[in-house]
Design an enzyme around this catalytic site. Structure first.
Site, PDB file in Angstrom:
ATOM      1  N   LYS A  52       0.839  -1.205   0.000  1.00  0.00           N
ATOM      2  CA  LYS A  52       0.000   0.000   0.000  1.00  0.00           C
ATOM      3  C   LYS A  52       0.876   1.259   0.000  1.00  0.00           C
ATOM      4  CE  LYS A  52      -3.746  -2.443   2.311  1.00  0.00           C
ATOM      5  NZ  LYS A  52      -4.436  -2.764   3.572  1.00  0.00           N
ATOM      6  N   GLN A  96      -4.072  -1.544   9.908  1.00  0.00           N
ATOM      7  CA  GLN A  96      -4.069  -2.861   9.277  1.00  0.00           C
ATOM      8  C   GLN A  96      -4.601  -3.929  10.247  1.00  0.00           C
ATOM      9  OE1 GLN A  96      -3.176  -3.527   5.982  1.00  0.00           O
ATOM     10  NE2 GLN A  96      -3.866  -5.624   6.362  1.00  0.00           N
ATOM     11  N   ASP A 119     -10.657   3.035   4.762  1.00  0.00           N
ATOM     12  CA  ASP A 119     -11.026   1.617   4.652  1.00  0.00           C
ATOM     13  C   ASP A 119     -12.543   1.442   4.634  1.00  0.00           C
ATOM     14  OD1 ASP A 119      -8.922  -0.139   4.294  1.00  0.00           O
ATOM     15  OD2 ASP A 119      -8.408  -0.252   6.423  1.00  0.00           O
TER      16      ASP A 119
END
Ligand code: NAD
Length: 291
Positions: A52, A96, A119
């Site tokens: 990412k 994460q 997200d």
């Protein structure tokens, strides 16, 4: 059968984002800045996060990796989240998952400011998605929507079966495929581990989206002739013949299922690369403050 090339579509989207960022620079605007918080040293998570960060650099975003030790307390992580919420230099950030078991992942997710939640996991953003309002759509479902759009796959009136009801893939996917828009307007069946006669359900699917995390679970006899099959699953299986020591497997037994399909995504090279492109897209939206 047509192979859906997620890698190529993702590259195209990233190229468009790169051009947009170059334009921003040219006009002396600040460029989008994504932060990623990683706790511990889980191998797969390390790979995902570094991919990412690398993708951000490729399109010209700024990125900050905050790598915290496994033993960090929940309170310390919450303080980090709060600092990111208050930092005007950060447009969006991700924490994460999975987090170590001593940290309540829900508590962390709910502490992220919805405006920076690229997200799309915060309840405010999930609620907006359910109501069809503009929001950050979780990256994997957004990537799948972009693939369907790119290949101009018709969805209206089709029967879409989603396998898996996780909050990051299956559930938002089912909302998107049933909304009154393109891609969407499907009749959706959301299946999960308690579904009786799963194969009966999957055989009715014009569009089958498998996100259960069981390698090669979907066999040819579970798929209708001419179906569109989207394989979200990624499982690392040990393979001594590979330099990495593992091989990636999807939820679909590709070799036997592919000949039955009108379209199918491979693993790797299907949904995976799109997830990163979708995260970049959300970061751009966050920077432009359009969500
Ligand atoms: P999860 O474990 O949170 O959820 C799995 C879901 O599958 C659950 O809802 C469960 O009820 C259902 N399920 C399990 N066994 C089943 C069965 N036998 N029959 C029917 N349903 C069953 O997983 P997740 O986070 O949604 O991820 C699913 C898969 O997708 C994993 O392999 C994951 O690695 C992969 N994934 C890929 C990407 C990507 O970028 N391509 C992103 C996220 C997740």
């Amino acid at each position: 059968m047509r192979l859906i090339d997620g890698k190529a579509v993702a590259e195209k989207i990233q190229e468009q984002i790169k051009e947009k960022v170059a334009e921003m620079r040219l006009q002396s605007q600040r460029v989008p800045h994504l932060a990623a918080v990683l706790v511990g040293n889980d191998g797969a998570s390390l790979t995902y996060v570094s991919n990412k960060v690398r993708a951000c650099e490729k399109v010209g975003f700024r990125s900050t990796l905050i790598h915290l030790p496994e033993y960090i307390t929940e309170a310390e992580l919450l303080a980090q989240v709060q600092a990111l919420n208050e930092n005007p230099d950060i447009d969006g950030y991700i924490v994460q998952l999975p987090l170590p078991s001593h940290i309540n992942a829900k508590k962390i997710t709910y502490a992220i400011s919805p405006d920076k939640d690229v997200d799309g996991f915060h309840p405010t953003n999930v609620g907006k998605l359910a109501l069809g309002l503009p929001t950050f759509v979780p990256a994997t479902p957004l990537g799948i929507i972009q693939l369907i759009e790119h290949y101009q796959i018709s969805t209206e009136g089709k029967h879409c079966v989603v396998i898996g009801r996780s909050h990051i893939v299956g559930l938002p996917m089912s909302l998107l495929m049933s909304r009154n828009a393109y891609p969407g307007n499907c009749t959706v069946t959301l299946t999960h581990s308690r579904t009786a006669n799963l194969a009966e359900e999957t055989r009715r699917a014009d569009i089958l989206i498998a996100a259960l995390g069981k390698p090669e679970f979907i066999k040819a006899e579970m798929v209708k002739e001419g179906a569109v099959v989207i394989d979200v699953g990624i499982t690392r299986l040990p393979d001594a013949s590979k330099k990495s020591g593992f091989v990636l497997k999807g939820d679909v037994a590709f070799e036997e299922v592919a000949p039955r399909c009108s379209y199918i995504t491979p693993v790797p090279g299907g949904v995976g690369p799109m997830t990163i492109a979708a995260l970049l897209k959300n970061t751009l939206l966050a920077a432009e403050k359009v969500v």
